[in-house]
Design an enzyme around this catalytic site. Structure first.
Site, short mmCIF file in Angstrom:
data_model
loop_
_atom_site.label_atom_id
_atom_site.label_comp_id
_atom_site.label_asym_id
_atom_site.label_seq_id
_atom_site.Cartn_x
_atom_site.Cartn_y
_atom_site.Cartn_z
N SER A 52 0.87 -1.33 0.08
CA SER A 52 0.09 -0.14 0.04
C SER A 52 0.85 1.30 0.21
O SER A 52 1.71 1.35 0.64
CB SER A 52 -0.99 0.14 1.35
OG SER A 52 -1.84 1.47 1.21
N SER B 10 -0.67 4.29 0.74
CA SER B 10 -1.45 4.89 1.53
C SER B 10 -0.76 5.69 2.56
O SER B 10 -0.65 6.87 3.03
CB SER B 10 -2.78 4.12 2.11
OG SER B 10 -3.66 4.00 0.99
N THR C 274 -9.67 -0.91 2.60
CA THR C 274 -9.23 -1.38 1.14
C THR C 274 -10.06 -3.01 1.13
O THR C 274 -10.43 -3.49 2.07
CB THR C 274 -7.68 -1.49 0.83
OG1 THR C 274 -7.73 -1.89 -0.65
CG2 THR C 274 -6.88 -2.56 1.70
N LYS D 88 -14.19 -3.68 2.22
CA LYS D 88 -15.10 -2.35 2.25
C LYS D 88 -16.61 -2.75 2.37
O LYS D 88 -17.29 -1.96 2.98
CB LYS D 88 -14.88 -2.01 0.44
CG LYS D 88 -13.55 -1.44 0.42
CD LYS D 88 -13.31 -0.67 -1.01
CE LYS D 88 -12.13 -0.08 -1.26
NZ LYS D 88 -12.25 0.44 -2.67
N ASN E 121 -15.09 2.75 2.29
CA ASN E 121 -13.41 3.00 2.25
C ASN E 121 -12.95 3.86 3.07
O ASN E 121 -11.67 4.06 3.10
CB ASN E 121 -13.16 3.28 0.91
CG ASN E 121 -13.05 4.68 0.54
OD1 ASN E 121 -13.95 5.58 1.07
ND2 ASN E 121 -12.11 5.23 -0.37
N ASP F 267 -14.27 6.60 -2.94
CA ASP F 267 -13.70 6.38 -4.14
C ASP F 267 -14.43 6.85 -5.40
O ASP F 267 -13.59 7.39 -6.46
CB ASP F 267 -13.88 4.75 -4.48
CG ASP F 267 -13.09 3.91 -3.59
OD1 ASP F 267 -11.91 4.18 -3.34
OD2 ASP F 267 -13.34 2.65 -3.03
N GLY G 145 -16.83 -3.09 -15.20
CA GLY G 145 -16.93 -3.54 -13.98
C GLY G 145 -18.11 -3.21 -13.12
O GLY G 145 -19.04 -2.14 -13.54
N GLY H 8 -18.11 -4.25 -9.14
CA GLY H 8 -17.83 -4.35 -8.02
C GLY H 8 -17.84 -3.08 -7.13
O GLY H 8 -18.49 -2.27 -7.26
#
Length: 281
Positions: A20, A22, A67, A71, A92, A108, A130, A132
């Site tokens: 990560s 972050s 993450t 979530k 998130n 997000d 996508g 998700g």
């Protein structure tokens, strides 16, 4: 950074989190703004996701980034979930309110919109590949931003769920399409892991042969920074937006939730690029 007993702690939880960026991104913002905060990373088994929220409550952790694959798993453990996160069924970001309640948010989608606007993308019509958690957040945010949204996904049921999310955010905004028609949208977002190193490193989420200089393509994947999709789009003359731009934009929005101010996204990106450069040595 001078840590004391009064320093507030934030962190990312997920599995895996060893890669990560972050911590580097958020700590750069804390230092730049002189905040008495520090940010770390905790590897949490998915079966213990709700226990991590309990730990946040007990230890007084001020903020969490959530993450994959956590979530959706953490939602029931929170005291409150913001309406946007409820709609997309994914959290998130967790913040501690003034009265100590743990509140879940999702940055997000708005992070993706911010990144596209910053890149000068044509937002009138956006194709999203996508369905998700990340894709649903992006679809909802695009719909709220006024875009016409077209969702493509292999699973018909999940595709229809994402379309329903978009149309709940703004009635009549979102339709389902096949991947072969994505080129009709001036902007296309890949919200799948296709192209991610270690997952599907050579895969393309759609045929890029029809892309031109009028297109903008954003890939949420940032490992590698230039995915096969972005490489192919660039060769076609399209404007490309990498996953690091979105990662930094949504991180800035997380800081807004925690601290009520937006850091400079360019500063966050520079910190992340320095870290990536060091990792390659």
């Amino acid at each position: 950074m001078n840590l004391t007993a009064r320093t507030k702690v934030a962190a990312v939880i997920g599995s895996p989190v060893g890669h990560s960026l972050s911590p580097v991104i958020h700590n750069a913002a804390f230092v730049a703004h002189g905040d008495d905060w520090v940010y770390g990373a905790f590897e949490v088994d998915p079966q213990r996701a709700t226990a991590a929220i309990d730990a946040m409550r007990v230890l007084g952790i001020a903020g969490l980034s959530i993450t994959m694959p956590h979530k959706e798993l953490v939602m029931d453990a929170l005291d409150e979930v913001h309406a946007e996160a409820q709609l997309v069924r994914a959290v998130n970001t967790v913040a501690r309110s003034a009265d100590g309640r743990l509140v879940g948010y999702n940055t997000d989608g708005v992070g993706c919109v911010d990144a596209l606007i910053r890149a000068g993308a044509d937002m009138s019509s956006v194709g999203v590949v996508g369905a998700g958690a990340t894709a649903r957040a992006i679809v909802a945010a695009l719909a709220r931003a006024g875009s016409r949204v077209a969702v493509a996904n292999r699973s018909q049921d999940r595709r229809r769920e994402a379309v329903a999310v978009g149309n709940t955010a703004r009635s009549g905004s979102t339709i389902e399409v096949g991947v072969e028609t994505l080129g009709e949208c001036p902007t296309i977002v890949n919200a799948t892991p296709l192209g991610m190193e270690g997952v599907a490193p050579g895969a393309l989420p759609f045929d890029t042969s029809g892309l031109t200089s009028r297109h903008t393509v954003l890939d949420v994947v940032y490992h590698p920074l230039e995915t096969p999709l972005l490489r192919a789009a660039r060769l076609c003359g399209a404007r490309v937006v990498d996953g690091l731009d979105m990662l930094c934009a949504q991180a800035a929005r997380q800081q807004e939730v925690w601290l009520g101010r937006l850091p400079d996204v360019a500063l966050l990106r520079q910190a992340a690029l320095r870290e990536l450069s060091q990792r390659q040595r």
